[in-house]
Design an enzyme around this catalytic site. Structure first.
Site, PDB file in Angstrom:
ATOM      1  N   TRP A  15       0.833  -1.204   0.000  1.00  0.00           N
ATOM      2  CA  TRP A  15       0.000   0.000   0.000  1.00  0.00           C
ATOM      3  C   TRP A  15       0.872   1.260   0.000  1.00  0.00           C
ATOM      4  O   TRP A  15       0.560   2.249  -0.672  1.00  0.00           O
ATOM      5  CB  TRP A  15      -0.922   0.010   1.224  1.00  0.00           C
ATOM      6  CG  TRP A  15      -1.582   1.334   1.438  1.00  0.00           C
ATOM      7  CD1 TRP A  15      -2.490   1.942   0.619  1.00  0.00           C
ATOM      8  CD2 TRP A  15      -1.372   2.240   2.529  1.00  0.00           C
ATOM      9  NE1 TRP A  15      -2.863   3.180   1.135  1.00  0.00           N
ATOM     10  CE2 TRP A  15      -2.189   3.379   2.309  1.00  0.00           C
ATOM     11  CE3 TRP A  15      -0.576   2.193   3.673  1.00  0.00           C
ATOM     12  CZ2 TRP A  15      -2.214   4.450   3.193  1.00  0.00           C
ATOM     13  CZ3 TRP A  15      -0.615   3.265   4.553  1.00  0.00           C
ATOM     14  CH2 TRP A  15      -1.431   4.378   4.299  1.00  0.00           C
ATOM     15  N   HIS A  16       1.974   1.228   0.708  1.00  0.00           N
ATOM     16  CA  HIS A  16       2.858   2.394   0.735  1.00  0.00           C
ATOM     17  C   HIS A  16       3.507   2.630  -0.631  1.00  0.00           C
ATOM     18  O   HIS A  16       3.783   3.767  -1.001  1.00  0.00           O
ATOM     19  CB  HIS A  16       3.939   2.233   1.803  1.00  0.00           C
ATOM     20  CG  HIS A  16       3.457   2.512   3.189  1.00  0.00           C
ATOM     21  ND1 HIS A  16       3.149   1.520   4.092  1.00  0.00           N
ATOM     22  CD2 HIS A  16       3.206   3.681   3.843  1.00  0.00           C
ATOM     23  CE1 HIS A  16       2.747   2.055   5.222  1.00  0.00           C
ATOM     24  NE2 HIS A  16       2.765   3.361   5.100  1.00  0.00           N
TER      25      HIS A  16
END
Length: 395
Positions: free
Chosen positions: A325-326
């Site tokens: 997600w990052h």
């Protein structure tokens, strides 16, 4: 205009919130005015040279609102797992496309690239999953729209829950309670000033460029790399915690008890305790909507017999997703796995400690040692997360 970035934004905020404050002091919530103010601040955020982001968010909201209400209508009479999975996939698809965009030549044509897409997506997925669970049976269109676009938290969280938010939004707090909220809100905003504009400035603007320059000049592992690790960790915390305090403080002033995002994370006694203190709304969201559901699925299908193995698979999956997600870079993925293995080791230690409780000392020294050890485990993870090792060793 970036939220909470300059004095002008806070001046606009004060002027815009004043009528809301007056209304709440007399037990009234001016929903129409709040909608107008939200629109004004969204224009400030996504207008001007960011007009393409404004177009993106409109298109995104239309798609997601259709999805939410279509699934709500479907769920009233049917409950197919395949349809549910399809709804979740469609909900996160725009975010996935945004994350993949930098890897393609058409990156300048991103349809859904706008500030805060991750946090709105988490809210949408939460609503869909709670519709599936039956905890959400009815939705108010205006309430959902206000929840998704709640301007104090749109850029950097915290991530609220729909039912909790609506309880606050539908009913103005009593005067005595609102005065307490107002006092806390003002305090959090001023604490945010200290964190963001003093401490984050000191660590991020004054110290970080210097230690990074010295670390690159030294090359390899050096005292300057260690210094970079500490300085970056402090800058990351005070910058992000400062933004979160602004968002929570502004929400409180508006009579909305948005949950806190940080709770003294650097005094955590172990890595599990850390994740109960750091970016708490994201941590709890991942726990409730990914980890718990995955573990329940494995239990229901009897895929794994050992509860310990089941928990470890959950940790690895959870933090891999969090790393991805990052961003789709090696250091974010390593960061995710690092925390997964840290929690697996922590779990093993806690089980061992419980089994040999009488043999293992527990006193002030061991408590301090646990805090210091956890702090360094976390700081090293932030060094990985920063991407500085990639610059130092591989470029």
């Amino acid at each position: 205009m970036q939220p909470y970035q300059n004095p002008t934004y806070f001046l606009y905020l004060l002027v815009g919130l004043l009528p809301i404050m007056i209304g709440l002091l007399y037990g009234r919530r001016f929903k129409v005015y709040e909608t107008i103010i939200s629109f004004v601040f969204l224009v400030l955020t996504f207008g001007g040279d960011k007009w393409m982001q404004g177009v993106s968010i409109i298109g995104y909201l239309i798609c997601e609102l259709i999805l939410i209400f279509a699934y709500l209508h479907y769920r009233k009479s049917k409950n197919s797992t395949g349809v549910f999975i399809g709804a979740v996939v469609l909900a996160i698809l725009p975010l996935v496309l945004v994350k993949l965009t930098p890897f393609f030549a058409w990156q300048h044509l991103s349809l859904f690239g706008f500030l805060g897409i991750s946090y709105i997506t988490f809210k949408v997925v939460q609503i869909v999953m709670e519709i599936r669970d039956g905890t959400i049976k009815e939705l108010d269109f205006k309430g959902v729209l206000h929840f998704l676009l709640f301007f104090p938290t749109i850029s950097s969280g915290p991530i609220d829950r729909y039912r909790r938010f609506i309880r606050d939004y539908d009913q103005a707090p009593k005067q005595e309670k609102y005065l307490k909220l107002l006092g806390k809100g003002v305090f959090y905003i001023f604490l945010g000033f200290l964190y963001k504009f003093v401490l984050a400035y000191l660590f991020g603007v004054v110290m970080l460029p210097y230690v990074s320059k010295m670390a690159l000049a030294s090359g390899g592992i050096s005292k300057w790399l260690v210094a970079y690790m500490y300085v970056y960790a402090m800058d990351l915390f005070f910058d992000f915690a400062g933004y979160s305090l602004f968002a929570v403080g502004t929400s409180y002033v508006m009579g909305i008890e948005t949950p806190m995002n940080f709770n003294k994370p650097f005094i955590a006694h172990n890595i599990k305790d850390f994740w109960n203190r750091w970016h708490m709304t994201l941590s709890f969201w991942f726990r409730d909507f990914i980890y718990m559901r995955l573990v329940f699925f494995m239990m229901k299908k009897k895929l794994v017999k050992s509860r310990i193995t089941m928990a470890n698979i959950g940790y690895l999956t959870l933090f891999l997703i969090m790393g991805l997600w990052h961003g789709l870079t090696w250091y974010y993925i390593v960061y995710g796995f690092y925390h997964a293995f840290a929690i697996i080791i922590c779990d093993a230690w806690l089980r061992f400690k419980k089994k040999h409780k009488k043999q293992i000392p527990s006193n002030k020294f061991t408590e301090i040692f646990a805090i210091v050890l956890t702090f360094h485990v976390v700081c090293f993870s932030f060094l990985i997360f920063s991407g500085f090792l990639d610059t130092l060793f591989f470029r």
